[in-house]
Enzyme design. Structure first.
Site, PDB file in Angstrom:
ATOM      1  N   ASP A   8       0.063   2.747  -1.249  1.00 35.63           N
ATOM      2  CA  ASP A   8      -0.022   2.305  -2.639  1.00 35.63           C
ATOM      3  C   ASP A   8      -0.969   1.099  -2.665  1.00 35.63           C
ATOM      4  OD1 ASP A   8       0.733   1.782  -5.407  1.00 35.63           O
ATOM      5  OD2 ASP A   8       1.868   0.089  -4.587  1.00 35.63           O
TER       6      ASP A   8
HETATM    7 MG   LIG Z   1       2.658  -0.665  -6.475  1.00 35.68          MG
END
Ligand SMILES: [Mg+2]
Length: 229
Positions: A8
């Protein structure tokens, strides 16, 4: 042994809160508005809420970009062209990125040993800009931005798309690393892969999302990878 790592970006490889603060201040300044620290935090809360609504499928992605400002305007009595403000803000968001701790070194050190891809929810323009300018783009094997994929994390369809493009994916050898329970970890659960929660603040997991590994700093990823060997 892990073969594929999905990273991420916002709140994991990059300090999103820090860059958001800089970008929002700069964008409002372009409209002659001096936004206070308190109002910046308020914007941040509203933005988080809007993205969560999008993740739950309650609003469309395009609505996030205007709704967050309209809601802020209601409370602060600001007014300006929201579409324009959002466009300027997204440009600043791409420019004023802040890397999280030693993230670039960690990803660089794993290059060649693991296939690494960025999986991020967000707008193509700022995400592409900051991934490229930060040098992360040169290190990873590819980038998947929800805006371009057509659906966001945590949807299984998002991961199906990524795996189809990546090719030769063994779910048991695939791990997602991210800070969000609702998008990264739930997404990992939906996709049936190993979930490593980056949780620097030591937040308690009060959800039914299953976590396989939890790390407080990005360097702890080395220990996790060692454990899975
Ligand atoms: Mg994030």
């Amino acid at each position: 042994m892990i073969d594929l790592i999905l990273w991420d970006i916002d709140g994991t490889l990059m300090d999103f809160k820090a860059s958001e603060k800089k970008a929002i201040k700069a964008a409002f300044a372009d409209f002659g508005i001096d936004i206070t620290e308190e109002q910046t935090s308020l914007y941040s809360e509203i933005n988080d809420k809007c993205w969560k609504m999008y993740e739950r499928g309650e609003i469309e992605r395009k609505d996030v970009f205007t709704r967050r400002f309209y809601e802020l305007f209601k409370i602060t009595n600001f007014s300006c062209d929201v579409e324009k403000l959002n466009e300027i803000y997204l440009t600043y968001l791409g420019e004023k990125y802040v890397l999280q701790d030693n993230s670039l070194q960690v990803v660089t050190s794993l290059k060649g040993k693991y296939r690494q891809y960025i999986v991020t929810n967000g707008h193509v323009k700022p995400q592409t800009m900051k991934i490229t300018d930060s040098g992360l783009g040169d290190v990873v094997d590819g980038v998947f931005i929800s805006d371009a994929v057509g659906c966001p994390k945590p949807e299984k369809g998002y991961f199906d798309y990524c795996f189809l493009k990546i090719g030769n994916v063994d779910l048991k050898k695939t791990m997602i690393i991210g800070d969000s329970l609702s998008s990264d970890m739930r997404g990992g659960n939906n996709a049936g892969i190993i979930c490593c929660w980056y949780n620097p603040d030591g937040t308690e997991n009060k959800t039914d999302v299953k976590i396989d590994y939890e790390i407080k700093s990005l360097s702890e990823v080395y220990d996790v990878l060692e454990k899975i060997k």
